[in-house]
Design an enzyme around this catalytic site. Sequence first.
Site, PDB file in Angstrom:
ATOM      1  N   SER A   1       0.828  -1.212   0.000  1.00 51.69           N
ATOM      2  CA  SER A   1       0.000   0.000   0.000  1.00 51.69           C
ATOM      3  C   SER A   1       0.860   1.258   0.000  1.00 51.69           C
ATOM      4  O   SER A   1       2.070   1.197   0.187  1.00 51.69           O
ATOM      5  CB  SER A   1      -0.924  -0.006   1.219  1.00 51.69           C
ATOM      6  OG  SER A   1      -0.211   0.462   2.341  1.00 51.69           O
ATOM      7  N   LYS A   2       0.181   2.368  -0.183  1.00 51.05           N
ATOM      8  CA  LYS A   2       0.874   3.659  -0.218  1.00 51.05           C
ATOM      9  C   LYS A   2       1.593   3.921   1.099  1.00 51.05           C
ATOM     10  O   LYS A   2       2.597   4.602   1.146  1.00 51.05           O
ATOM     11  CB  LYS A   2      -0.129   4.789  -0.468  1.00 51.05           C
ATOM     12  CG  LYS A   2      -0.609   4.833  -1.892  1.00 51.05           C
ATOM     13  CD  LYS A   2      -1.404   6.089  -2.179  1.00 51.05           C
ATOM     14  CE  LYS A   2      -1.805   6.122  -3.644  1.00 51.05           C
ATOM     15  NZ  LYS A   2      -2.528   7.296  -4.059  1.00 51.05           N
ATOM     16  N   ARG A   3       1.025   3.402   2.180  1.00 41.39           N
ATOM     17  CA  ARG A   3       1.621   3.665   3.488  1.00 41.39           C
ATOM     18  C   ARG A   3       2.834   2.781   3.772  1.00 41.39           C
ATOM     19  O   ARG A   3       3.621   3.055   4.658  1.00 41.39           O
ATOM     20  CB  ARG A   3       0.576   3.460   4.596  1.00 41.39           C
ATOM     21  CG  ARG A   3      -0.441   4.567   4.671  1.00 41.39           C
ATOM     22  CD  ARG A   3      -1.560   4.197   5.604  1.00 41.39           C
ATOM     23  NE  ARG A   3      -2.215   2.955   5.189  1.00 41.39           N
ATOM     24  CZ  ARG A   3      -3.132   2.871   4.224  1.00 41.39           C
ATOM     25  NH1 ARG A   3      -3.505   3.961   3.595  1.00 41.39           N
ATOM     26  NH2 ARG A   3      -3.678   1.730   3.892  1.00 41.39           N
TER      27      ARG A   3
END
Length: 507
Positions: free
Chosen positions: A264-266
């Site tokens: 994910s982006k995180r």
Amino acid sequence: MAEVRVRFAPSPTGPLHIGGVRTALYNYLFAKKNEGKMILRIEDTDQSRFVLGAEKYIIDSLKWCGIELDESVIDGGDYGPYKQSERQAIYKPYAEQLVRDGFAYYAFDTTEELTAMRERMRAAGIPSPQYNGVTRNTMQNSLSLSEDEVNKRIESGESYVIRIKIPRNEEVKINDIIRGWVVVNTNNMDDKVLFKSDGMPTYHLANVIDDYLMNISHVIRGEEWLPSAPTHALLYKYLGWQDTMPKFAHLPLILKPDGNGKLSKRDGDRLGFPVFPIEWRNSETGDVSSGYKENGYISAAFINMLAFLGWNPGTSQEIFSMQELINAFSLERVGKAGAKFDFDKTKWFNQQYLRSTSKEKLAQELQVFLKEHGIAKKDDFVASVCDQLKERATFLKDMWEQGKYYFIAPNTYDEKTIRKKWQADTPKYLLELKNRLQEILEFNSKNIEKEFKIFLEENKIGIGKLLPAFRLSLTGVAIGPSLFNIVELLGKEETIARMERALSRIK
Ligand code: GLU
């Protein structure tokens, strides 16, 4: 085959994560392979998720990656505008047409009414209630209310949405290029909103209408959109566009390095590697997320790595230029299974690219670092340095960090090497060696090495006795490329000066 026209259709809701870049890349490779067109369409109908700077970020990223666009918000094209907010007037008539033809309906339900419905259904033992053929008759819509009531509500300005009317118990079949037949029973689908009360279409409606109007031949997108595909297929049918429905290819997910879930982006900065092509600065929070570009990656290496996340050429070749990727690419060779992200492999690709880049090209890039540090050196000198260092470097910045001594005389000398290799008689030998080097007429690595060896023989000492101290005096460190090559590059004067400097400093 009709002309291939594919689109990359991001929503400007934030920076483009590597999964998005891979989607763009596969679209591009497929378009170019088939002599087709690559289109960038900005899907910004969800105004609440709009993020300032995201559109520019997307465009800059694609540019850095070398993904060229045939039609886009920047250069236009015959099917524009290419931004959905600028196409707003196009969508409503189609939504109305669907209502007229009985495939969609107006719904007036308030947020509270929707929540109440869900609670009611949960209480009745339905864990994930939906607005569908089971519940729609209990709700406020043009199927449950009388025509008069509906007209009255619309005329009085009451806000409403338009929902698709999903039939009961039908099978929707999609032949996905990567997954084969995907069959979904409509009982598992809901009456998705097509047109919102703010006058904007939803993703589903705008996406289908635009793909149709833009003559899109293939929809290549991430697996997360597979659940939306049956709704899209029904929309094509209901709008009478079934015959020109694009072919679908849903790409596999990119997984975290341990294979546990989607990357994910995180994840990026948390797992110790960038997940964005270029650095992203959040203008609201000021947060900075790191990018491959700023971390010293060559864009071609980044692209080569991405191409392999889900696709393989079926041969053992791993290094591909963009043109080679175009030639080799096919959707048939894209797998269904999620592709694990491998950061070490990413570094390996960069190393391979660094090695295969000409010393002249590397020198140009290294000059940028040198200028930042106030160092002015001729291109051919810098090119020779690059040639000597490139086998040992993964990134260009390694060349600067590991090879500073080519440009600046050392100020410090590695303590451990001093302890182990700088003995009582070392200064005596180094001083004599210095005098010998001074005599060399043609100061090249071959002559330097020859003279060094004669010196060892004459003094009956082994190479391990003098070479490490010699290297230390010139570079300040214990390891590096062949010392005689370094000496040649430094030149006689600088070599002698450095030896004298070391002799006066190392005690
Ligand atoms: N706007 C969607 C996205 O943000 C596009 C999905 C599609 O390609 O249909 O990814």
